[in-house]
Design an enzyme around this catalytic site. Structure first.
Site, PDB file in Angstrom:
ATOM      1  N   GLY A  80       0.795  -1.226   0.000  1.00 18.23           N
ATOM      2  CA  GLY A  80       0.000   0.000   0.000  1.00 18.23           C
ATOM      3  C   GLY A  80       0.824   1.271   0.000  1.00 18.23           C
ATOM      4  N   TYR A  81       0.141   2.385   0.315  1.00 17.07           N
ATOM      5  CA  TYR A  81       0.712   3.734   0.163  1.00 17.07           C
ATOM      6  C   TYR A  81       1.221   3.841  -1.273  1.00 17.07           C
ATOM      7  CZ  TYR A  81       1.916   8.167   2.237  1.00 17.07           C
ATOM      8  OH  TYR A  81       1.942   9.495   2.558  1.00 17.07           O
ATOM      9  N   LEU A  82       0.290   3.580  -2.170  1.00 18.90           N
ATOM     10  CA  LEU A  82       0.635   3.326  -3.571  1.00 18.90           C
ATOM     11  C   LEU A  82       1.238   4.545  -4.263  1.00 18.90           C
ATOM     12  CD1 LEU A  82      -2.507   1.217  -4.565  1.00 18.90           C
ATOM     13  CD2 LEU A  82      -0.292   0.408  -3.750  1.00 18.90           C
ATOM     14  N   HIS A  99       3.968   1.143  -8.064  1.00 14.36           N
ATOM     15  CA  HIS A  99       2.892   0.157  -7.931  1.00 14.36           C
ATOM     16  C   HIS A  99       1.947   0.229  -9.128  1.00 14.36           C
ATOM     17  CE1 HIS A  99       3.749   1.024  -3.489  1.00 14.36           C
ATOM     18  NE2 HIS A  99       4.004  -0.264  -3.597  1.00 14.36           N
ATOM     19  N   GLY A 150       7.899  -5.965  -8.819  1.00 12.28           N
ATOM     20  CA  GLY A 150       8.782  -4.920  -9.341  1.00 12.28           C
ATOM     21  C   GLY A 150      10.241  -5.309  -9.214  1.00 12.28           C
ATOM     22  N   LYS A 187      12.380  -3.323  -8.491  1.00  8.85           N
ATOM     23  CA  LYS A 187      12.853  -2.526  -7.347  1.00  8.85           C
ATOM     24  C   LYS A 187      13.327  -3.451  -6.228  1.00  8.85           C
ATOM     25  CE  LYS A 187      13.239   0.721  -4.282  1.00  8.85           C
ATOM     26  NZ  LYS A 187      12.423   0.512  -3.127  1.00  8.85           N
ATOM     27  N   GLN A 211      13.797 -10.072  -3.925  1.00  9.28           N
ATOM     28  CA  GLN A 211      12.452 -10.608  -3.664  1.00  9.28           C
ATOM     29  C   GLN A 211      11.905 -11.307  -4.912  1.00  9.28           C
ATOM     30  OE1 GLN A 211       9.158  -8.498  -1.470  1.00  9.28           O
ATOM     31  NE2 GLN A 211       8.546  -7.984  -3.536  1.00  9.28           N
ATOM     32  N   SER A 268       9.386   4.781  -3.843  1.00  6.75           N
ATOM     33  CA  SER A 268       9.203   3.854  -2.732  1.00  6.75           C
ATOM     34  C   SER A 268       8.277   4.498  -1.712  1.00  6.75           C
ATOM     35  CB  SER A 268      10.564   3.573  -2.070  1.00  6.75           C
ATOM     36  OG  SER A 268      10.370   2.989  -0.800  1.00  6.75           O
TER      37      SER A 268
HETATM   38  P1  AMP Z   1       5.834  -2.693  -1.676  1.00 10.08           P
HETATM   39  O1  AMP Z   1       4.488  -2.073  -1.512  1.00 10.08           O
HETATM   40  O2  AMP Z   1       6.966  -1.736  -1.472  1.00 10.08           O
HETATM   41  O3  AMP Z   1       5.996  -3.989  -0.933  1.00 10.08           O
HETATM   42  O4  AMP Z   1       5.949  -3.077  -3.212  1.00 10.08           O
HETATM   43  C1  AMP Z   1       4.965  -3.860  -3.839  1.00 10.08           C
HETATM   44  C2  AMP Z   1       5.431  -4.223  -5.223  1.00 10.08           C
HETATM   45  O5  AMP Z   1       5.680  -3.022  -5.957  1.00 10.08           O
HETATM   46  C3  AMP Z   1       6.751  -5.005  -5.228  1.00 10.08           C
HETATM   47  O6  AMP Z   1       6.704  -6.001  -6.232  1.00 10.08           O
HETATM   48  C4  AMP Z   1       7.767  -3.947  -5.533  1.00 10.08           C
HETATM   49  O7  AMP Z   1       8.931  -4.442  -6.141  1.00 10.08           O
HETATM   50  C5  AMP Z   1       6.994  -3.057  -6.493  1.00 10.08           C
HETATM   51  N1  AMP Z   1       7.571  -1.709  -6.508  1.00 10.08           N
HETATM   52  C6  AMP Z   1       7.837  -0.924  -5.450  1.00 10.08           C
HETATM   53  N2  AMP Z   1       8.442   0.211  -5.851  1.00 10.08           N
HETATM   54  C7  AMP Z   1       8.586   0.121  -7.198  1.00 10.08           C
HETATM   55  C8  AMP Z   1       9.155   0.968  -8.200  1.00 10.08           C
HETATM   56  N3  AMP Z   1       9.711   2.131  -7.899  1.00 10.08           N
HETATM   57  N4  AMP Z   1       9.105   0.541  -9.475  1.00 10.08           N
HETATM   58  C9  AMP Z   1       8.548  -0.656  -9.802  1.00 10.08           C
HETATM   59  N5  AMP Z   1       8.000  -1.496  -8.907  1.00 10.08           N
HETATM   60  C10 AMP Z   1       8.025  -1.118  -7.623  1.00 10.08           C
END
Ligand code: AMP
Length: 281
Positions: free
Chosen positions: A31-33, A37, A148, A150, A154, A186
């Site tokens: 979240g906190y998209l 995302h 992602g 990123k 993972q 992020s």
């Molecule tokens: P998170 O909410 O940070 O756990 O991320 C959820 C998904 O979004 C994961 O698969 C991350 O790798 C992807 N994600 C987070 N930040 C980015 C970004 N800047 N670019 C692409 N994918 C991202």
């Protein structure tokens, strides 16, 4: 757009959509998209998903005792609006209590790719990630799930879990979305002050410089290049957690930068831990 909080209800709905022959995609998030995302939702659409399920869950099991679980940013209302605008067809907002029932005692452990890098610095992190992602796979049973780049390690760990546990789905990995400054988007960037945000640009600048060196010279010895990256990060006032070059598939350390190698780094910018990476093409 459907909104679910109950795992069972989500599972029933997804199974019915699949029975109707709809192509189902899963986008797991905390979240906190942000744009990163949303690019995953766009990727699911581009690949022809007819149902796009976005999960929004700050998974307590993947946080260490001294990490930021409590202060991790949350904004359900904004996330729902963003999911709707991006074309998600369902959002899953479980609570920790309905994801982890009393006496929950089964966890998924990946025992190879999770050992180094972030896994070495965040004990139990990938166990938490694998467990929650396996649960989401069982609830949604998607044709494919989008992650992602990123979170490079993972993605590799999840790919291995899917292979080794015979999950019937494809893992798609989408490129890193960056701010105009180069900073990888992020949810944790919200912790950064204006000054920290400026200093954090050194992460991507260091990675881009390493990739350019390979482009200019072909193979580049890692030891010297690593020293340059560390210097660059430290002169921006960042505290290095790790800077490593690994094979993009096996995550085994390498001695030279060349095509197929990933450079991964984690730093502290003030109190905030930031990660970034580049896959050399
Ligand atoms: P998170 O909410 O940070 O756990 O991320 C959820 C998904 O979004 C994961 O698969 C991350 O790798 C992807 N994600 C987070 N930040 C980015 C970004 N800047 N670019 C692409 N994918 C991202």
């Amino acid at each position: 757009m459907k909104i679910f909080t109950e795992p069972k209800k989500l599972q029933k709905w997804c199974a019915a959509r699949r029975m109707e022959g709809r192509k189902v995609a899963l986008v797991p998030t905390m979240g906190y998209l942000h744009e990163g995302h949303l690019s995953l939702i766009a990727e699911a659409k581009r690949r022809g998903a007819q149902e796009i399920v976005v999960s929004v869950f700050v998974n307590p099991v993947q946080f260490g005792p001294n990490e930021d679980f409590d202060k991790y940013p949350r904004d359900e209302k904004a996330d729902l609006a963003k999911c709707r605008a991006a074309g998600a067809t369902a959002v899953f907002f479980p609570t920790p209590a309905n994801m982890y029932l009393d006496a929950h005692s089964v966890y998924v452990n990946e025992e190879d790719l999770s050992k180094g890098l972030c896994g070495a610095r965040r004990p139990g992190h990938f166990r938490g990630v694998c467990t929650v992602v396996a649960k989401l796979f069982n609830l949604v049973h998607p044709h494919f799930a989008v992650f992602g780049q990123k979170d490079f390690q993972q993605a590799a760990v999840i790919r291995r879990m899917v292979r080794d546990l015979n999950f019937d789905l494809d893992v798609v990995v989408a490129p890193i979305v960056r701010e105009p400054s180069g900073l990888a988007r992020s949810s944790r960037n919200t912790y950064l002050s204006d000054d920290e945000r400026k200093r954090a640009c050194a992460l991507s600048q260091a990675l881009f410089a390493a990739a350019s060196a390979v482009k200019a010279k072909g193979k580049v010895p890692w030891k010297a290049e690593r020293a340059k990256i560390v210097r660059r990060l430290e002169s921006a006032g960042l505290v290095v957690d790790y800077v490593e070059a690994v094979d993009g598939e096996t995550l085994a350390p390498v001695k030279r930068l060349e095509k197929g190698v990933a450079v991964l780094l984690a730093v502290y910018c003030g109190k905030t831990r930031l990660i970034d990476n580049i896959l050399i093409k």
